[in-house]
Design a protein around this motif. Structure first.
Motif, short mmCIF file in Angstrom:
data_model
loop_
_atom_site.label_atom_id
_atom_site.label_comp_id
_atom_site.label_asym_id
_atom_site.label_seq_id
_atom_site.Cartn_x
_atom_site.Cartn_y
_atom_site.Cartn_z
N ALA A 2 2.25 -6.22 -1.07
CA ALA A 2 1.21 -6.26 -0.05
C ALA A 2 1.44 -5.20 1.01
O ALA A 2 0.50 -4.72 1.63
N ASP A 8 -1.17 -8.23 5.47
CA ASP A 8 -0.19 -9.16 6.03
C ASP A 8 -0.29 -10.49 5.29
O ASP A 8 -1.35 -11.11 5.26
N ILE A 9 0.82 -10.92 4.71
CA ILE A 9 0.88 -12.21 4.05
C ILE A 9 1.44 -13.20 5.04
O ILE A 9 2.46 -12.95 5.68
#
Length: 112
Positions: A2, A8-9
């Motif tokens: 990502a 943004d996780i």
């Protein structure tokens, strides 16, 4: 993956960004600073030979400890805690994994 796409996780449980948690846990800046001090022998704050030796040994042992933790593969297990898995379950997985790794290393050293 990502990070490559600048996504943004976040943890589904706490809503905390996972990237900042992992980077904070790994302390990459401190790790890089200590390894740089070892390579360049940067002992500007120490005045005596004993202080310099003590700083070098401390820095090297910190690097060795972090490398052992990375090589054993226990860091990915702690990511499970960020996703809301109970701490005792993650600790149990890490314990089982550490026992199996130790068993494999012993077998490897014995040539089994």
């Amino acid at each position: 993956m990502a990070d490559v796409y600048h996504i943004d996780i976040v943890s589904p449980v706490t809503g905390e960004p996972i990237k900042s948690s992992i980077v904070g846990y790994l302390q990459i800046d401190e790790f890089n600073e200590r390894t740089t001090n070892i390579v360049t022998a940067n002992f500007t704050t120490n005045s005596t030979f004993y202080d310099r030796v003590e700083t070098a040994i401390t820095a090297q042992s910190y690097v060795i400890w972090e490398l052992i933790a990375l090589i054993t593969g226990t860091y990915p297990f702690w990511m499970l805690a960020l996703f809301g898995i109970d701490q005792w379950f993650v600790t149990m997985l890490v314990s089982i994994y550490a026992i199996l790794v130790a068993r494999s290393v012993i077998g490897w050293l014995r040539g089994v």
